[in-house]
Design a protein around this motif. Sequence first.
Motif: not given
Length: 656
Positions: A30, A74, A77
Amino acid sequence: MAKRFRWLTLAVASALMPLAVLAKEPPPPVADAIYLGGNVVTMDAAQPRARAVAVKGGKILAVGSDARIREHVGPHTRTVRLRGATVLPGFIDPHSHFLGYAFFTDAKHWLDVSSVNLFFKPLPGDPRCKTPDDPQRCFIPVRSQDDVIERITAAARKKGATRVLAMSYDPARLGHGKSCKGPKTNVGFACPNFENGNARATLDAISTKIPIFVSSQSGHISYANTPALKLLRICGVAGITTNCTSPSINPKQELALARRGQLNEDLALYADSFWVGQVLQGDELSAVTSIARAIDIYAGHGYTLIQEGAASFGDARIYLDMMKDDPGFPFTVGLMMYDATSPDFADTIAMAQQATAAIQNQPKMFVAGVKSFADGSPQGYTAFLNDPYYMVFPPFTEPPFPKPYQGLPDLWEGQMERRIEAAHAAGYPIMIHENGDQAADKAVAALRRAHYPDGWKFRDIVLHAPFVSRQTMSWLKSINDPVSFLMGNLYFWGLPQCQQVLGPKVMNGKYFPYPARSALGMGLRVTLHTDSPVEPPDPLFSVWVAKTRKVQQPDWYPNTDQAACPAVLGPQESISIEQGLRAWTVDAAWQYGLSQSHGTLTAGKVADMVVMSDDPLQMEAAPDRLRDIRILATVHGGKHRPNPRGLEKPIWPADY
């Protein structure tokens, strides 16, 4: 029996096959942030272009298509939508003086007597110029010595004035003023100026009550009146004989000049440091404000790694304090150590070792090497040449200067060789400042002879190199060292050097200055730099000069012979925009020994990036469009920093 076991083995393997097919691959890591929908110019030959970048832990996680990079999203993010903006590796500064630039931005304490827009001030007529008659806030170039005298006199007569500190003076670029006798074509050194041996008398005529100090734009010469000389305490000058500073370079010539108010080379560097120190001691808050302004300017032009090009240990402490106070400090800093207070190079080595120990826990700083000077400045007549200067004016026509006058070296060849060996023995590369062709020849000859330890991984740097010959470049190639060109000098000083200082045979005949194409053709690694505050710290401007080879033709400085001194000097040495960008990214990283971590947008490298409004690689056929590129943001170690002026039209150094 064997057949039975063979059948059993096959049966077990067959039964396990679905499990293997059903086993899931680990999910993609991620990202902390992704950049989507852009024009990503990686400068990596293995993957030159992409659309998106993923960043994690301060490093580049992946480069690729939007779809590929979205795989790293993710719940936390951050997504940055580039909307077609161009992303390149962050610009790496091969050489400048960040703190010097910062302190000179201080309009409260330093009077601007420049004819070059160092600080990207708006011009009169620009809406950003609110006070069009104030050269401290808007860029109004000095056009003659009369303009300079007028500004200094006005500052000295202000109520409560206790001193006048002027910066960025350059007589080579001054035009014909009222005080200049003869035809209008008499400019520069043919007119009255501070470098004619009468600086002290001229400045004393303005005031003998308060100190007046004038720093040159090259940094290799400065000028002072009697009160300023007394405070500087130079031995044998203004009645000072004890607790004083003596010149270590060409002492006979330097002392003769100092008595007349002109400080050359080591005395000029000492004097600049002295007066900067006086300002800092008296107004610490102003220094903080100036540094903040310089951060905005450097980041606003795409830098993610900067250099302190003649760093003292005190400079290292300033950076440590800044980074402690501001964890988001947006640059990595390379310190090129130099002790301006001592002629003993062992003190510079010791200072580098002291700085190395002090910054070992600060990942944003490193000691890039140590510095030495081979000579001075061509436009100031202190570069060391193989041939005599074209036109020579007082004081260089008078004793104790030699005839014919070719300049003087700061160090002789054997001294330079010993410095190189001392630097290498201590584990540091050396950066050698040189400008004249004889200085370049001798500096590179010393590099060839100096001992290179086994496994030596760093590169010594030949700095500025305007008149480096093919023979000298071949020597550089043999030891795998880079050459770094001060390319903007071609634009700002090409005409004065051609008409007065060096002459057309040097600038437009014998060999062309800043031979970048020849260097690249010989297989050298080439970087470009600004030596700021000698020039504005604008990488794209230097790329433009390297591509176009254009020379400024100021309206106050008539070109008397366009054939001898054309407005484009040495087009044969032009390089492409892509080669210019490599000089600020891939090759700059190589110069520092950072190719494994910097210079390209490649997975695993540090996430240093610059976000631009347009793609400079699409401007090869129209390089003047480089002036319109806006820097929208920088990313340093994965931390995104928008440029607060990124949507404004850039102030281009050549817009006057």
